[in-house]
Design a protein around this motif. Structure first.
Motif, short mmCIF file in Angstrom:
data_model
loop_
_atom_site.label_atom_id
_atom_site.label_comp_id
_atom_site.label_asym_id
_atom_site.label_seq_id
_atom_site.Cartn_x
_atom_site.Cartn_y
_atom_site.Cartn_z
N MET A 36 9.80 7.57 12.39
CA MET A 36 8.63 7.61 11.52
C MET A 36 9.07 7.94 10.11
O MET A 36 9.87 8.83 9.90
CB MET A 36 7.67 8.70 12.03
N PRO A 37 8.57 7.27 9.08
CA PRO A 37 9.01 7.51 7.72
C PRO A 37 8.69 8.91 7.27
O PRO A 37 7.75 9.54 7.74
CB PRO A 37 8.21 6.47 6.91
N ASP A 38 9.50 9.42 6.30
CA ASP A 38 9.22 10.73 5.73
C ASP A 38 7.86 10.72 5.06
O ASP A 38 7.46 9.75 4.44
CB ASP A 38 10.28 11.11 4.70
N LEU A 39 7.15 11.84 5.15
CA LEU A 39 5.84 11.95 4.55
C LEU A 39 5.96 12.42 3.11
O LEU A 39 6.90 13.11 2.73
CB LEU A 39 4.99 12.95 5.35
N ASP A 40 4.96 12.09 2.29
CA ASP A 40 4.91 12.53 0.91
C ASP A 40 4.88 14.05 0.88
O ASP A 40 4.06 14.67 1.54
CB ASP A 40 3.64 11.97 0.25
N ALA A 41 5.77 14.66 0.11
CA ALA A 41 5.85 16.13 0.07
C ALA A 41 4.57 16.75 -0.44
O ALA A 41 4.29 17.92 -0.18
CB ALA A 41 7.02 16.56 -0.82
N ASP A 87 1.72 8.23 10.32
CA ASP A 87 2.13 6.87 9.97
C ASP A 87 1.19 6.28 8.92
O ASP A 87 1.63 5.65 7.96
CB ASP A 87 2.14 6.00 11.23
N LEU A 88 -0.11 6.51 9.09
CA LEU A 88 -1.09 5.99 8.14
C LEU A 88 -0.90 6.62 6.76
O LEU A 88 -0.91 5.92 5.74
CB LEU A 88 -2.50 6.27 8.66
N ALA A 89 -0.70 7.94 6.72
CA ALA A 89 -0.55 8.63 5.44
C ALA A 89 0.71 8.18 4.72
O ALA A 89 0.73 8.06 3.49
CB ALA A 89 -0.51 10.14 5.67
N SER A 90 1.78 7.91 5.47
CA SER A 90 3.03 7.49 4.84
C SER A 90 2.90 6.10 4.22
O SER A 90 3.62 5.77 3.27
CB SER A 90 4.17 7.50 5.86
N ARG A 91 1.98 5.29 4.75
CA ARG A 91 1.79 3.95 4.21
C ARG A 91 0.75 3.91 3.09
O ARG A 91 0.94 3.23 2.09
CB ARG A 91 1.39 2.99 5.33
N LEU A 92 -0.34 4.66 3.24
CA LEU A 92 -1.41 4.60 2.25
C LEU A 92 -1.14 5.47 1.03
O LEU A 92 -1.46 5.08 -0.10
CB LEU A 92 -2.73 5.03 2.90
N LYS A 93 -0.61 6.67 1.27
CA LYS A 93 -0.32 7.61 0.18
C LYS A 93 -1.54 7.83 -0.71
O LYS A 93 -1.49 7.71 -1.94
CB LYS A 93 0.87 7.12 -0.66
N THR A 94 -2.66 8.17 -0.08
CA THR A 94 -3.89 8.47 -0.80
C THR A 94 -4.31 9.90 -0.52
O THR A 94 -3.95 10.47 0.53
CB THR A 94 -5.03 7.52 -0.36
#
Length: 297
Positions: free
Chosen positions: A1-6, A145-152
């Motif tokens: 899973m990609p790293d999440l926005d800090a 996963d959704l948050a890492s793609r949308l970044k909103t």
């Protein structure tokens, strides 16, 4: 899973993550069992007992045959339980099928129904708790996963909510199991670890403190207390806890845990301008690395 926005983590969580940044690469918000950055695997992360995927060693025809058989069995059990909702083994078998199909929500609903019929059955209650944990973890992964793609901002808020839910469900399950069987000491460390993830740092620190006299859990408890102190900005007390992990001779911590503790001690010594102390920690770290068991490729 990609790293999440800090930016999705709270300031306290960010501080704890930054202090651990050198431990190893990986997603700091996930358990090591889920592909995250290295840290001691707590009993809380072992609460989940995933249904083994026995299809992996089968060819496509065999997998298709097994899926067909399982589908037929699932439908048979669903009809059977509608007609005769007093079949304990049927409830457990159908719930296991739902879990194997990655449908923990259906397993949860089924087992909640079963607890109304068998309120005192330990097997039903245990599997219901497992389904609750599996569903919460499933939601957390989906939202991550959704948050890492949308970044909103909206996705980030949902991620925080999902992360908190995952931590709270673990706390609730640990409390319930300890109430039924207080001898499960490992669950106390699991609950302390979940409280850390819920950013209940003071409670996590105190709970871990009750395990310091137990050699089996002492290194993990000291390390967790250090993480709590780092999250609270108490660097010097955190170094004391880390030294108990890295340098204690009466109870030798696992090699990987000593390695992580020494790396953090080196970072903290540099941060606090403790040059001589930092050199001692670096010497300990080099000796440990020189004698470390080579990792398997």
């Amino acid at each position: 899973m990609p790293d999440l926005d800090a930016n999705t983590a709270s300031s306290a969580r960010d501080q704890a993550s930054s202090n651990e940044s050198s431990v190893d690469s990986g997603n700091p918000d996930l358990s090591p069992l889920d592909g995250g950055r290295w840290r001691p695997v707590s009993p809380g992360e072992l609460l989940r007992k995933p249904v083994a995927d026995s299809n992996e060693e089968l060819d496509e025809d065999q997998r298709e045959h097994r899926r067909t058989v399982q589908l037929e069995r699932r439908q048979e059990l669903e009809h059977k339980l509608k007609a005769n909702p007093t079949d304990l083994d049927g409830f457990l078998e159908l719930a296991a099928i739902y879990r194997s199909e990655h449908r923990p929500l259906e397993a949860k609903r089924l087992l909640q129904q079963a607890t109304q019929i068998f309120p005192d059955d330990e097997g039903i209650l245990f599997q219901l708790e497992e389904a609750i944990l599996a569903r919460s973890l499933q939601q957390y992964r989906e939202v991550s996963d959704l948050a890492s793609r949308l970044k909103t901002p909206e996705a980030d808020r949902e991620l925080e909510r999902s992360r908190g839910d995952w931590a709270m469900r673990r706390i609730e399950v640990c409390r319930a199991r300890l109430a039924r069987d207080p001898s499960q000491i490992q669950l106390r460390l699991a609950m302390a670890d979940a409280k850390f993830d819920a950013e209940m740092f003071e409670e996590s620190f105190a709970d871990a403190g009750h395990l310091l006299e137990l050699d089996e859990f002492s290194p993990q408890a000291h390390f967790l207390r250090a993480r709590c102190l780092l999250a609270l900005g108490n660097d010097l007390p955190a170094m004391k806890e880390l030294r108990a992990v890295a340098l204690r001779r009466s109870v030798v911590a696992p090699e990987s845990l000593r390695h992580a503790s020494l790396k953090l001690l080196c970072e903290l010594a540099d941060k606090l301008s403790l040059q001589a102390t930092g050199q001692q920690y670096e010497a300990h770290l080099k000796r440990l690395q020189a004698t470390s068991t080579p990792s398997k490729s």
